[in-house]
Design a protein around this motif. Structure first.
Motif, mmCIF file in Angstrom:
data_model
loop_
_atom_site.group_PDB
_atom_site.id
_atom_site.type_symbol
_atom_site.label_atom_id
_atom_site.label_comp_id
_atom_site.label_asym_id
_atom_site.label_seq_id
_atom_site.Cartn_x
_atom_site.Cartn_y
_atom_site.Cartn_z
ATOM 1 N N GLY A 76 0.282 -34.669 -19.874
ATOM 2 C CA GLY A 76 -0.192 -34.026 -20.594
ATOM 3 C C GLY A 76 -0.223 -32.801 -19.908
ATOM 4 N N HIS A 77 0.165 -32.463 -18.418
ATOM 5 C CA HIS A 77 0.145 -31.104 -17.850
ATOM 6 C C HIS A 77 1.760 -30.561 -18.177
ATOM 7 C CE1 HIS A 77 0.355 -27.897 -15.078
ATOM 8 N NE2 HIS A 77 0.973 -28.486 -14.068
ATOM 9 N N LYS A 78 2.232 -31.805 -17.329
ATOM 10 C CA LYS A 78 3.808 -31.846 -17.448
ATOM 11 C C LYS A 78 4.626 -31.546 -18.495
ATOM 12 C CE LYS A 78 8.480 -34.297 -16.160
ATOM 13 N NZ LYS A 78 8.590 -35.772 -15.411
ATOM 14 N N TYR A 79 4.297 -32.036 -19.523
ATOM 15 C CA TYR A 79 4.816 -31.178 -21.117
ATOM 16 C C TYR A 79 4.122 -30.244 -21.693
ATOM 17 C CZ TYR A 79 5.066 -31.317 -26.208
ATOM 18 O OH TYR A 79 5.819 -30.890 -26.707
ATOM 19 N N LEU A 80 2.787 -29.568 -20.820
ATOM 20 C CA LEU A 80 2.466 -28.328 -21.211
ATOM 21 C C LEU A 80 3.472 -26.947 -20.651
ATOM 22 C CD1 LEU A 80 -1.169 -28.752 -21.906
ATOM 23 C CD2 LEU A 80 -0.102 -28.329 -23.744
ATOM 24 N N MET A 81 3.345 -27.750 -19.277
ATOM 25 C CA MET A 81 4.281 -26.625 -18.773
ATOM 26 C C MET A 81 6.035 -27.072 -19.124
ATOM 27 S SD MET A 81 2.662 -25.417 -15.846
ATOM 28 C CE MET A 81 3.806 -24.449 -15.006
ATOM 29 N N LYS A 82 5.584 -27.483 -19.400
ATOM 30 C CA LYS A 82 7.944 -27.598 -19.999
ATOM 31 C C LYS A 82 7.614 -26.051 -21.289
ATOM 32 C CE LYS A 82 11.846 -28.957 -20.266
ATOM 33 N NZ LYS A 82 13.134 -28.184 -19.889
ATOM 34 N N GLN A 83 6.690 -26.375 -21.969
ATOM 35 C CA GLN A 83 6.899 -25.616 -22.694
ATOM 36 C C GLN A 83 6.549 -24.086 -22.401
ATOM 37 O OE1 GLN A 83 7.611 -27.887 -24.939
ATOM 38 N NE2 GLN A 83 6.948 -26.222 -26.647
ATOM 39 N N PHE A 84 5.845 -23.356 -21.731
ATOM 40 C CA PHE A 84 5.289 -23.057 -20.631
ATOM 41 C C PHE A 84 7.172 -22.391 -20.402
ATOM 42 C CE2 PHE A 84 1.223 -22.719 -21.552
ATOM 43 C CZ PHE A 84 1.173 -21.013 -21.956
ATOM 44 N N SER A 85 7.705 -23.083 -19.175
ATOM 45 C CA SER A 85 8.845 -23.204 -18.521
ATOM 46 C C SER A 85 10.011 -22.762 -19.962
ATOM 47 C CB SER A 85 8.942 -24.435 -18.619
ATOM 48 O OG SER A 85 10.792 -24.688 -17.147
ATOM 49 N N ASN A 86 9.933 -23.102 -21.203
ATOM 50 C CA ASN A 86 10.933 -22.888 -21.853
ATOM 51 C C ASN A 86 10.955 -22.164 -22.746
ATOM 52 O OD1 ASN A 86 11.908 -25.821 -22.282
ATOM 53 N ND2 ASN A 86 11.222 -26.626 -24.022
ATOM 54 N N LEU A 87 9.697 -20.726 -22.342
ATOM 55 C CA LEU A 87 9.752 -20.147 -22.869
ATOM 56 C C LEU A 87 10.201 -18.888 -21.617
ATOM 57 C CD1 LEU A 87 8.217 -17.583 -24.470
ATOM 58 C CD2 LEU A 87 6.104 -18.003 -22.780
#
Length: 192
Positions: A76-87
């Motif tokens: 979950g953390h990895k997925y949520l961080m990926k969204q912020f990374s994309n942003l």
């Protein structure tokens, strides 16, 4: 506060970051608009945003991650961080191209603190919305166009901000306004 604290679905977080060195993140109105478009694209699908404030060299978000545990096959953390990374990466690439600059636009990590206390939550709302006043950009909180404050003042206008959760702490919009005009000490925030 640990910047290595993992994101978890279902919890509220105060998330913020700063421009690298003395750079600006937002130079003109189009920058703010573009960032908000990216925020809607990448963060709204994974979180309910309670508050935000974008300032020339940093930004603050107050949000609750949606319960995605049942749909996440990965961490979950990895997925949520990926969204912020994309942003952040998507915004930085467009910004660098527009202003013919190279290198990192943001600090190399996203600061975050999980919010577990209602009093702390309400004070964070005050802090985030009053950031432009506290930094001397405006004298009146409602003058700053790049925060969620005015979305709360006009509840009849459609918004991507999840206002219902925070408005339960205020009897009326006038009560909300008065709270934001009050003086609050921010030493409790432990913001670096």
């Amino acid at each position: 506060m640990s910047n290595t604290e993992n994101f978890e679905c279902g919890y509220v977080y105060h998330i913020y970051t700063h421009a690298n060195a003395k750079d600006l993140i937002f130079r003109e109105e189009e920058n703010y608009k573009y960032f908000l478009e990216k925020l809607i694209k990448y963060i709204i699908p994974i979180a309910e945003i309670y508050a935000y404030c974008l300032l020339p060299n940093h930004f603050h978000l107050l949000l609750r991650f949606k319960n995605l545990d049942d749909v996440l096959s990965e961490d979950g953390h990895k997925y949520l961080m990926k969204q912020f990374s994309n942003l952040l990466n998507g915004y930085a690439k467009a910004y660098n191209k527009r202003y013919n600059r190279k290198g990192s636009l943001f600090l190399d990590y996203l600061k975050r603190k999980r919010v577990n206390d209602e009093k702390y939550l309400i004070k964070l709302l005050h802090y985030i919305h009053n950031n432009p006043v506290n930094h001397g950009f405006v004298e009146d909180i409602g003058e700053w166009k790049y925060s969620s404050y005015n979305s709360y003042i006009n509840l009849t206008k459609e918004s991507q901000i999840e206002r219902t959760e925070m408005m339960q702490y205020f009897e009326t919009v006038d009560n909300f306004i008065e709270y934001h005009k009050s003086n609050i000490e921010y030493d409790f925030l432990q913001i670096e």
